[in-house]
Every structure is written in C-alpha cells, then in structure tokens.
Scaffold this motif. Structure first.
Motif, PDB file in Angstrom:
ATOM      1  N   LEU A 432     -31.239  67.042   7.895  1.00  0.00           N
ATOM      2  CA  LEU A 432     -30.424  65.934   7.410  1.00  0.00           C
ATOM      3  C   LEU A 432     -28.975  66.375   7.224  1.00  0.00           C
ATOM      4  O   LEU A 432     -28.038  65.637   7.528  1.00  0.00           O
ATOM      5  CB  LEU A 432     -30.995  65.391   6.105  1.00  0.00           C
ATOM      6  N   TRP A 462     -24.728  56.465  16.704  1.00  0.00           N
ATOM      7  CA  TRP A 462     -25.810  55.991  15.840  1.00  0.00           C
ATOM      8  C   TRP A 462     -25.678  56.623  14.461  1.00  0.00           C
ATOM      9  O   TRP A 462     -25.176  57.744  14.327  1.00  0.00           O
ATOM     10  CB  TRP A 462     -27.177  56.340  16.438  1.00  0.00           C
ATOM     11  N   HIS A 463     -26.165  55.907  13.450  1.00  0.00           N
ATOM     12  CA  HIS A 463     -26.062  56.374  12.067  1.00  0.00           C
ATOM     13  C   HIS A 463     -27.453  56.375  11.445  1.00  0.00           C
ATOM     14  O   HIS A 463     -28.132  55.337  11.407  1.00  0.00           O
ATOM     15  CB  HIS A 463     -25.120  55.460  11.270  1.00  0.00           C
ATOM     16  N   LEU A 464     -27.906  57.520  10.962  1.00  0.00           N
ATOM     17  CA  LEU A 464     -29.214  57.663  10.330  1.00  0.00           C
ATOM     18  C   LEU A 464     -29.085  57.377   8.840  1.00  0.00           C
ATOM     19  O   LEU A 464     -28.337  58.042   8.128  1.00  0.00           O
ATOM     20  CB  LEU A 464     -29.757  59.075  10.556  1.00  0.00           C
ATOM     21  N   THR A 465     -29.821  56.369   8.373  1.00  0.00           N
ATOM     22  CA  THR A 465     -29.751  55.981   6.965  1.00  0.00           C
ATOM     23  C   THR A 465     -31.161  55.780   6.415  1.00  0.00           C
ATOM     24  O   THR A 465     -32.123  55.585   7.163  1.00  0.00           O
ATOM     25  CB  THR A 465     -28.957  54.671   6.782  1.00  0.00           C
ATOM     26  N   GLN A 466     -31.261  55.808   5.101  1.00  0.00           N
ATOM     27  CA  GLN A 466     -32.537  55.570   4.433  1.00  0.00           C
ATOM     28  C   GLN A 466     -32.422  54.300   3.605  1.00  0.00           C
ATOM     29  O   GLN A 466     -31.668  54.240   2.639  1.00  0.00           O
ATOM     30  CB  GLN A 466     -32.935  56.746   3.544  1.00  0.00           C
ATOM     31  N   HIS A 467     -33.169  53.290   4.008  1.00  0.00           N
ATOM     32  CA  HIS A 467     -33.193  52.016   3.283  1.00  0.00           C
ATOM     33  C   HIS A 467     -34.201  52.115   2.142  1.00  0.00           C
ATOM     34  O   HIS A 467     -35.280  52.687   2.314  1.00  0.00           O
ATOM     35  CB  HIS A 467     -33.580  50.879   4.227  1.00  0.00           C
ATOM     36  N   TRP A 472     -36.522  55.225   6.632  1.00  0.00           N
ATOM     37  CA  TRP A 472     -35.499  55.760   7.524  1.00  0.00           C
ATOM     38  C   TRP A 472     -35.312  54.854   8.734  1.00  0.00           C
ATOM     39  O   TRP A 472     -36.281  54.364   9.311  1.00  0.00           O
ATOM     40  CB  TRP A 472     -35.871  57.166   7.981  1.00  0.00           C
ATOM     41  N   GLU A 473     -34.068  54.637   9.122  1.00  0.00           N
ATOM     42  CA  GLU A 473     -33.774  53.812  10.282  1.00  0.00           C
ATOM     43  C   GLU A 473     -32.458  54.251  10.905  1.00  0.00           C
ATOM     44  O   GLU A 473     -31.609  54.877  10.253  1.00  0.00           O
ATOM     45  CB  GLU A 473     -33.714  52.328   9.899  1.00  0.00           C
ATOM     46  N   LYS A 475     -29.092  52.922  12.882  1.00  0.00           N
ATOM     47  CA  LYS A 475     -28.262  51.741  13.118  1.00  0.00           C
ATOM     48  C   LYS A 475     -27.100  52.114  14.030  1.00  0.00           C
ATOM     49  O   LYS A 475     -26.495  53.182  13.883  1.00  0.00           O
ATOM     50  CB  LYS A 475     -27.718  51.181  11.791  1.00  0.00           C
ATOM     51  N   ARG A 477     -23.486  52.282  15.210  1.00  0.00           N
ATOM     52  CA  ARG A 477     -22.178  52.209  14.526  1.00  0.00           C
ATOM     53  C   ARG A 477     -21.308  51.146  15.172  1.00  0.00           C
ATOM     54  O   ARG A 477     -21.377  50.905  16.376  1.00  0.00           O
ATOM     55  CB  ARG A 477     -21.459  53.565  14.596  1.00  0.00           C
TER      56      ARG A 477
END
Length: 481
Positions: A432, A462-467, A472-473, A475, A477
């Motif tokens: 991460l 792309w942007h790795l995020t945790q909702h 994890w997903e 999105k 940019r």
C-alpha cells in the motif's frame, strides 16, 4: 361488394408467437392470474424494445431488476404449487402428485418442482424473513435454498426466536444489507456464512450447528466420491470425478497456483536469502500462450502429476493446516487441556462435536477430517481477535513473505478488490505504501491483488481507495485538461 372476413377475425389476439394458448388468462380469471398476464404483456413490450437505445447506466439497473423479477416469479410459482397441493388439483387430473402435474404443464423435472414446493411450504410455515425477501425479489432461488437448508439443520435446542434472529441476519447478508461492502453474497459465500448463522444468538449453538453441517457434508461427499478414467485410444485420456470439498479445494489451489497468469517464483531465494521475482519458465502459461482457461488448467494438472513422489508414499502430506481460534478460545483450551495440537483432541462425539479448522485453501473442515490430516501435516496455530484479525501466526518456513501470505489468506480468499473473485492463489502482494517510498513489508501494509488489478494499482491513471462499505476499489482519476 362485401369483403369476406375470416371466421376468427373478430376474436381477441392470442398470447403471442410461441406462447401456448393455455397460458392466456380465462375470461373469468382471478386477480392473481390477471396480474401475471399483465406482467407477461409488460415483459413482451420490454422484449420488443431496442436495447441499443438504452443509456449505458441503465444496463446495471436492468440486470438487477431482471434478477429480482426472476426470483419473484420463482417465489410465486412455489406459492402456486403449494396452493395446488392444498386443493389436491393433481387428483382431478389423475396425476401421481402435484410435482408430476406441474411437470406435465411446464416441462420441468418433477424433482425440481417438488423441491420448490417443499421450500415454499417451509417459507410459509417457518421462515418469514426469507419468504418476504424472496417474494420481493431481494434474494434469489439459490440463496433461499441455502438459507432454508442451513436453518433446517439447526440444533434441536435452538428456540424459534433464536432461529428467526439468525435467519434475519442471513437474509441481510444475502441481500447485501448485512455485508460490509453492501453487495449481496453469492450462494457459495452464503453457504459458508450459513454454517455460523447462529453466532448472533449463541456461540456454543453456532459451534454445534457448524459441526453438524460439516459432518453431514463430509459423510455425503465421501459416499458420492468416485473417479472414472477412459483411454480414448488416440493418445489422450478422458475422465470425470466427484470428490469432497476438502480435497477439491486442495486440488484447485494447486492447479490455480500452477496456472496463475503471472506465476512468480515466490519460493526461490538468492544467495543472501532475498526473494527473487520473475516469470517461472516452467509454468504452462506465459505471454501469448494461446490456450483457453480449461486448457491451461489441464496443462497444470499434467505438471502436477509429473511431480508426484517417485520414492513411494511416506504417509506425509503437503498440507499446512491453519487451525484458527479466537484469543478467548485459546485461553479456555489452554486452561482445559494445555495442548493446542488438534491431533490430540478427543474422538468425535456425534452432533455435539464442535471442533473445526480452516485450511490455507479457505475450506473449513469437520473435526474428524482435521484429526486425520493433522497426523502428517504442518500445523500453524493462528490466534485471532474478536474481529477475526490475526494476532500471531506460527512459522513453517524461514521466509517472512511466505509467512505473511499465510496470514493474509485469513483476511482474503480472493483478490482484495471488492468486485473481483479471482482466487487468492492468483494474487500478488501489493505494498500500500510503495517500497521505493520506504514502505514496510508488514501485514498492515499488504494487499493481495490479481495481476489485472495490481497493474492498475501502479498505473497513475487509476487510484486505489478503500470505501467504508464497499471495501477496496480502483477508480479512474479525472484527467486534467
């Protein structure tokens, strides 16, 4: 001059091309039959529409709506079969039963219709949360069968109130209301969750319920196990088999590991003990291999067979058993026996048996299978906190990366992206915090991603995020113009 008309030209139009006339409602039909006829007319209008003119955002809505409509239709069919059974309609038709009567009308098998009628009766008499969700299309036919089958195996001392509370929680998981991501559980995951459905009311009952279900599944699987091989006479063999879930998961994990699209040499080390990454030249996959998924799996099976032991069977197996337990269980078991070795646990005590284990394939096993495998397998006691997060994990190999992946599998059994179901064996451990930015190789900083999503995690587009709900997903940019 008078034009001659066809004798039937003044009649109402039929039900449509390919639709039997018997499906059209009678002139004196009741409200349910009239409503179903109207629904079929609406479906005909939808079927005649042009999907190419639908906005792309409508496609997801259509998929969800049609899935719900299918479930609602199946639920209503079960209700109709139940009513036909209560009115003994089959007797008037000289049919051997309601299932045979309905099979003649629909072309479906008697077994399927009989199972649907039984589930409908259980929903009507006992499982009201599942019945309501099923009737509104919130859960599918396969999901409701999982819920009913699990609830019917609850221990005898379970009260109706406890069972209803557990049923409601399981229905919420099936609909997605009770999951962290907000997405519905598919039947496979729901079946695994159903084994612990009584956790919300009584942990001891949940242990007993899980042991009952695993024990019955294990005994049924052993009874149905077989292997058939046939020499085709052209240099190939064909075959089919049925084996227990435990052994199937072990075989599948081995095949998936050997056939991973980007098979890495995670077990190879350099002279200083460092981990060496790169493509495994011996893998049956690789760039432009041109094989289908089944063909790749077949090559992996051949590779597995070619590496079977040649010096005879020594009785040992290549398993690593992750024997999971909570910290509370650990303290209790230590106080009672002082021994964590499952091979020394007492013999099976029938329906009161509560011992289970989780292998590194993610499969939970009954206590009897656990003791048998534990005789020759490597045991790794994994202590969990109340949120099922590993607190400590024993080591079977020196390399910390292997040790971490074993621990990571307790948290993820697939790629960590919420919508991805690629198996854990196909994943690569993602930092991460990038290593180049002084990221640590710690469990808290590790995330298993399949090759597809791992590439995009390192792609600046792309942007790795945790909702907080969906997990994890990735999105895309927004592009700056």
């Amino acid at each position: 001059m008078r034009l001659l008309q066809h004798p039937t030209s003044d009649r109402a139009p039929g039900p449509g091309v390919g639709v039997p006339a018997s499906l059209a409602p009678a002139p004196e039909s009741g409200p349910v039959a009239a409503a179903v006829a109207a629904a079929r007319a609406a479906m005909a209008a939808a079927r005649d529409g042009d999907l190419r003119r639908q906005p792309v955002e409508d496609l997801a809505v259509l998929v969800q709506a049609l899935s719900a409509l299918e479930a609602e239709s199946s639920a209503l069919l079960g209700e109709v079969l139940g009513e036909a059974e209560r009115r003994q309609v089959a007797d008037a038709e000289a049919a051997t039963g309601t299932d045979a009567w309905a099979a003649a009308l629909t072309g479906q098998s008697r077994e399927v219709l009989a199972g649907g009628a039984r589930v409908a009766e259980l929903l009507r008499s006992k499982y009201h949360h599942a019945r309501q969700a099923y009737a509104t299309g919130a859960i599918t036919t396969r999901q409701v069968r999982v819920i009913v089958a699990a609830a019917e195996q609850a221990p005898l001392e379970t009260t109706p109130e406890q069972l209803a509370a557990a049923e409601e929680v399981l229905v919420n998981k099936a609909t997605g209301v009770g999951t962290r991501t907000g997405r519905p559980m598919n039947p496979k995951r729901l079946r695994q969750a159903a084994r612990r459905m009584l956790d919300v009311v009584d942990r001891d009952l949940a242990d007993q319920h899980e042991a009952i279900m695993l024990g019955r599944e294990s005994r049924r699987a052993k009874h149905e196990t077989y292997l058939a091989l046939h020499d085709n006479g052209d240099g190939t063999y064909s075959g089919k088999f049925t084996i227990p879930e435990l052994h199937g998961s072990l075989l599948r994990t081995a095949i998936e590991t050997l056939s991973a699209p980007r098979r890495l040499n995670k077990a190879r080390t350099g002279p200083e003990g460092e981990n060496i990454s790169g493509y495994d030249e011996s893998a049956p996959t690789g760039p432009d291999h041109g094989l289908s998924g089944w063909e790749v799996a077949g090559n992996a099976l051949c590779e597995l067979i070619e590496h079977l032991p040649t010096d005879g069977w020594n009785g040992a197996n290549a398993l690593t058993l992750l024997v999971t337990m909570t910290a509370e269980d650990l303290a209790r078991d230590l106080a009672a026996t002082g021994d964590l070795d499952p091979a020394t646990w007492p013999d099976w005590h029938g329906p009161h048996e509560t011992g289970t284990a989780k292998l590194d394939t993610g499969t939970r096993t009954a206590a009897g299978d656990l003791r048998r495998l534990a005789c020759e397998a490597g045991l790794v006691p994994a202590v969990l906190n109340s949120q099922s997060v590993p607190l400590d994990l024993g080591r079977t190999k020196r390399l910390h990366t292997h040790h971490q992946r074993k621990a990571l599998f307790l948290l993820y059994d697939t790629c960590a992206i919420g919508t991805c179901e690629r198996p854990f064996a196909w994943t690569e451990t993602h930092h991460l915090t990038p290593w180049a930015h002084h990221g640590d190789t710690d469990l808290d900083d590790a995330l298993p991603l399949c090759s597809w999503h791992h590439h995009r995690a390192h792609d600046p587009r792309w942007h790795l995020t945790q909702h907080p709900l969906r997990g994890w997903e990735l999105k895309a940019r927004r592009r700056v113009r």
